[in-house]
Design a protein around this motif. Sequence first.
Motif, PDB file in Angstrom:
ATOM      1  N   ARG A   1       0.861  -1.188   0.000  1.00 26.93           N
ATOM      2  CA  ARG A   1       0.000   0.000   0.000  1.00 26.93           C
ATOM      3  C   ARG A   1       0.893   1.232   0.000  1.00 26.93           C
ATOM      4  NH1 ARG A   1      -2.506   3.191   3.912  1.00 26.93           N
ATOM      5  NH2 ARG A   1      -1.807   1.807   5.607  1.00 26.93           N
ATOM      6  N   THR A   2       0.727   2.053  -1.065  1.00 26.86           N
ATOM      7  CA  THR A   2       1.574   3.246  -1.204  1.00 26.86           C
ATOM      8  C   THR A   2       0.863   4.517  -0.783  1.00 26.86           C
ATOM      9  OG1 THR A   2       0.898   3.421  -3.522  1.00 26.86           O
ATOM     10  CG2 THR A   2       2.927   2.200  -3.055  1.00 26.86           C
ATOM     11  N   SER A   3      -0.456   4.472  -0.559  1.00 24.49           N
ATOM     12  CA  SER A   3      -1.218   5.625  -0.069  1.00 24.49           C
ATOM     13  C   SER A   3      -2.467   5.102   0.613  1.00 24.49           C
ATOM     14  CB  SER A   3      -1.575   6.587  -1.217  1.00 24.49           C
ATOM     15  OG  SER A   3      -2.540   5.982  -2.067  1.00 24.49           O
ATOM     16  N   ASP A   4      -3.346   6.005   1.016  1.00 23.14           N
ATOM     17  CA  ASP A   4      -4.562   5.570   1.700  1.00 23.14           C
ATOM     18  C   ASP A   4      -5.464   4.757   0.785  1.00 23.14           C
ATOM     19  OD1 ASP A   4      -3.734   6.786   4.000  1.00 23.14           O
ATOM     20  OD2 ASP A   4      -4.892   8.636   3.679  1.00 23.14           O
ATOM     21  N   ILE A   5      -5.393   4.985  -0.514  1.00 22.51           N
ATOM     22  CA  ILE A   5      -6.316   4.309  -1.435  1.00 22.51           C
ATOM     23  C   ILE A   5      -5.602   3.469  -2.484  1.00 22.51           C
ATOM     24  CG2 ILE A   5      -8.135   6.030  -1.144  1.00 22.51           C
ATOM     25  CD1 ILE A   5      -7.223   7.279  -3.791  1.00 22.51           C
ATOM     26  N   ASP A   6      -4.296   3.556  -2.589  1.00 19.34           N
ATOM     27  CA  ASP A   6      -3.567   2.844  -3.640  1.00 19.34           C
ATOM     28  C   ASP A   6      -2.824   1.657  -3.032  1.00 19.34           C
ATOM     29  OD1 ASP A   6      -4.305   4.704  -5.643  1.00 19.34           O
ATOM     30  OD2 ASP A   6      -2.715   6.069  -4.935  1.00 19.34           O
ATOM     31  N   GLN A   7      -3.240   0.466  -3.459  1.00 22.63           N
ATOM     32  CA  GLN A   7      -2.529  -0.742  -3.026  1.00 22.63           C
ATOM     33  C   GLN A   7      -2.691  -1.837  -4.088  1.00 22.63           C
ATOM     34  OE1 GLN A   7      -4.281  -2.029   0.726  1.00 22.63           O
ATOM     35  NE2 GLN A   7      -5.265  -3.755  -0.308  1.00 22.63           N
ATOM     36  N   VAL A   8      -1.809  -2.802  -4.039  1.00 22.20           N
ATOM     37  CA  VAL A   8      -1.839  -3.907  -4.994  1.00 22.20           C
ATOM     38  C   VAL A   8      -1.260  -5.147  -4.310  1.00 22.20           C
ATOM     39  CG1 VAL A   8       0.460  -3.476  -5.962  1.00 22.20           C
ATOM     40  CG2 VAL A   8      -1.272  -4.613  -7.357  1.00 22.20           C
ATOM     41  N   THR A   9      -1.739  -6.320  -4.746  1.00 23.82           N
ATOM     42  CA  THR A   9      -1.198  -7.594  -4.245  1.00 23.82           C
ATOM     43  C   THR A   9      -0.507  -8.308  -5.398  1.00 23.82           C
ATOM     44  OG1 THR A   9      -2.928  -7.811  -2.574  1.00 23.82           O
ATOM     45  CG2 THR A   9      -1.746  -9.818  -3.186  1.00 23.82           C
ATOM     46  N   VAL A  10       0.757  -8.611  -5.230  1.00 25.25           N
ATOM     47  CA  VAL A  10       1.521  -9.342  -6.246  1.00 25.25           C
ATOM     48  C   VAL A  10       1.837 -10.727  -5.690  1.00 25.25           C
ATOM     49  CG1 VAL A  10       2.494  -7.313  -7.355  1.00 25.25           C
ATOM     50  CG2 VAL A  10       3.660  -8.294  -5.396  1.00 25.25           C
ATOM     51  N   LYS A  11       1.891 -11.715  -6.583  1.00 24.65           N
ATOM     52  CA  LYS A  11       2.072 -13.102  -6.160  1.00 24.65           C
ATOM     53  C   LYS A  11       3.220 -13.753  -6.926  1.00 24.65           C
ATOM     54  CE  LYS A  11      -2.905 -13.562  -5.277  1.00 24.65           C
ATOM     55  NZ  LYS A  11      -4.156 -14.291  -5.643  1.00 24.65           N
ATOM     56  N   LYS A  12       3.844 -14.698  -6.259  1.00 31.21           N
ATOM     57  CA  LYS A  12       4.909 -15.451  -6.911  1.00 31.21           C
ATOM     58  C   LYS A  12       5.023 -16.813  -6.236  1.00 31.21           C
ATOM     59  CE  LYS A  12       9.541 -14.885  -8.827  1.00 31.21           C
ATOM     60  NZ  LYS A  12      10.687 -13.972  -9.002  1.00 31.21           N
ATOM     61  N   ASN A  13       5.296 -17.839  -7.036  1.00 31.73           N
ATOM     62  CA  ASN A  13       5.462 -19.200  -6.506  1.00 31.73           C
ATOM     63  C   ASN A  13       6.932 -19.483  -6.227  1.00 31.73           C
ATOM     64  OD1 ASN A  13       2.745 -19.310  -7.313  1.00 31.73           O
ATOM     65  ND2 ASN A  13       2.869 -21.502  -7.623  1.00 31.73           N
ATOM     66  N   ALA A  14       7.168 -20.260  -5.159  1.00 29.24           N
ATOM     67  CA  ALA A  14       8.540 -20.644  -4.820  1.00 29.24           C
ATOM     68  C   ALA A  14       8.520 -21.990  -4.110  1.00 29.24           C
ATOM     69  CB  ALA A  14       9.189 -19.587  -3.936  1.00 29.24           C
ATOM     70  N   GLN A  15       9.507 -22.821  -4.425  1.00 29.37           N
ATOM     71  CA  GLN A  15       9.666 -24.108  -3.750  1.00 29.37           C
ATOM     72  C   GLN A  15      10.359 -23.892  -2.417  1.00 29.37           C
ATOM     73  OE1 GLN A  15       8.571 -27.067  -5.016  1.00 29.37           O
ATOM     74  NE2 GLN A  15       9.172 -28.175  -3.179  1.00 29.37           N
ATOM     75  N   ILE A  16       9.712 -24.307  -1.334  1.00 23.81           N
ATOM     76  CA  ILE A  16      10.279 -24.146   0.003  1.00 23.81           C
ATOM     77  C   ILE A  16      10.352 -25.519   0.653  1.00 23.81           C
ATOM     78  CG2 ILE A  16      10.067 -23.012   2.246  1.00 23.81           C
ATOM     79  CD1 ILE A  16       8.410 -20.852   0.939  1.00 23.81           C
ATOM     80  N   GLY A  17      11.481 -25.869   1.207  1.00 24.67           N
ATOM     81  CA  GLY A  17      11.612 -27.140   1.913  1.00 24.67           C
ATOM     82  C   GLY A  17      12.276 -28.178   1.068  1.00 24.67           C
TER      83      GLY A  17
END
Length: 648
Positions: free
Chosen positions: A632-648
């Motif tokens: 979230r960069t301001s009170d009204i501006d936000q975005v969700t970004v996703k990425k896959n990763a092998q863990i374990g």
Amino acid sequence: MQTIAPRSRTARRARTGMPRLLRLLLVIVAATGAFLAGAAPASAHAALTGSDPKQGAVVPKAPDQVKLTFSEKVAMSDGSVRVLDPSGKRADTKKTTDLGSNTYGVKLRPGLPDGTFTVAYQVVSADSHPVAGAFTFSIGAPSDTKVALPDQEAGGGLVGVLYDIARYFSYAGFILVVGGAAFVLGCWPRGAGVRPVQRLVTYGWVTLTGATLALLLLRAPYTGSGKLADAFDMGKLGDVLNTKTGAALVSRLLLLAAAALFIAVLFGAYEKRTDPKEKKDLTFGLAIGGSVVAIGIAATWAMAEHASTGLQAGLAMPVDVLHLLAVAAWLGGLATLLVALYRTPSVEEAAVRRFSRLAFTSVVVLAATGLYQSWRQVGSWSALTGTSYGQLLLVKVGLVVVLVGVASISRRWTGRIAAEAGGLAPEAAAAVVVEQRAAVVVEQRTQKPVTVPSGGADARRSAQLARQRAAMASAREKRVRDADPHRSGLRRSVLTEAGIAVVLLAVTTILTTTEPGRTEEEAAKATSAAAQQRSGPLTLKVPFDTGGQDGRGTVQLDLDPGRTGSNDLHIYVKRPNGSAFDIPEVKVSFTLESKDVGPLPVAPDHIATGHWSASGVQIPMAGDWKIAVTVRTSDIDQVTVKKNAQIG
């Protein structure tokens, strides 16, 4: 010669005893059918062990081609691999290339947009089973996608069930044809003139031929679209004929034409021969010709299924042929003996003894070939108990052990038959049985016929009295037959053997459509090795754009030590020029979709300008985790970004 006289040829007995047998066998077959129908779709016998780009990877620019690596060689045609862009349109050139080392590639079109791409593949493994799957990768950054893949697995659905049923009946038909003919030629030559035995072998030929034609027609939808209508597409049928499996099925049909000629001679010219020398010569010729045809038909399975690929294929194929012939000689002879005991007036005790020896030899061959096949397909104790193939194999071994135990009981009943009639020799015992049966006939013939006047009511009364007399005669003969407990015991034990054999055949059919334990473990190891190429802490860099003023940048996640258990998470947010970017809020969550775990939220603490951290981040299990970062960069501006990763 001593005979086993289970039933007379009276209509009454055909209406009473045999329906009970048929009902029992129908129940067993119905249960077997439910077992087959309830089984999962055929497991892939080749597994995807790697890809380039890797599953879930984010690449900065579009690659020239997508590469797929399998655990074994697969049959792949143009269109077997589809690459779809985020809008669902084809992003590949539809041309696949064999790159060697079980790796295949499909070239991509130039000018592809950024976003998430879906790779869907459907191929045929070297042992004829369909393999399908899909994975995603992203160019630039992940995005939403409109691609919707079908839920049905390759080889599943109605077509998969029909294909498995046809496979089951093809095995059953082969067993009846080969085993029935072997029983007649090697154990009971007089059986060539017995109508029920003739029908059994002929029905076996018809079943095998019909099932083979069904397999040939269903092959295209089974390995392709899954639509039943494609079974009648002549173009796709032509493509099937150019495959290894198609060639094997066509070869089987040609060999069945030769088998039809063999059956015609066996139940025609052979049965009518009375000269001992001529009959001996014809027996030898039929044995040679029949063996060649039987070996050829068995080879059509060996050349297209498990034995044709993998470890020691050159040795495995002839061993598989020998295994199939031993199964047919044992179980097919057992079915013929069952018919002889229930549907013929007599069967020689010597024939039963000969079959007992043949069955024993078949079991020895089965044990030797089965042991080799088990080692070849399983390979380790862990695969024997930890894979579906190994578990099914244990069930099959258990059924074989039970079947051998029941067969030993049949052998004991056979031995007791010689001591019937108060310990008389076989010839004397046979004379007693014949004398008993003759007494019944004499009693029937000496009874005075009932004379009734002609007329409508009198005619009906006359017919009723005739039916009653026939029923009484049948009852007398039944008492004579059932007075011998040894023959009754043999019939019951052979019927039990046949029931177990039907279930055993079902398990064997399912086993042929299950991924071998050795292959499954090797694929798992290869996949694990590919996943474990990364070592040390996990570092991910994901660009973001919230859409507002000063809303662009890059978020970097460092997960240390990057494995299951407790981890330290550090998050760095930077502007496009690389300077630290202090934003109002950043949140992270972890989701393992394959196990329905998560999302597991993490609320990091603000440490310094553009730096957040969290301690004790728990990763409960290894896998391909989806990491979602909300910026979230301001009170009204936000975005969700996703990425896959092998863990374990």
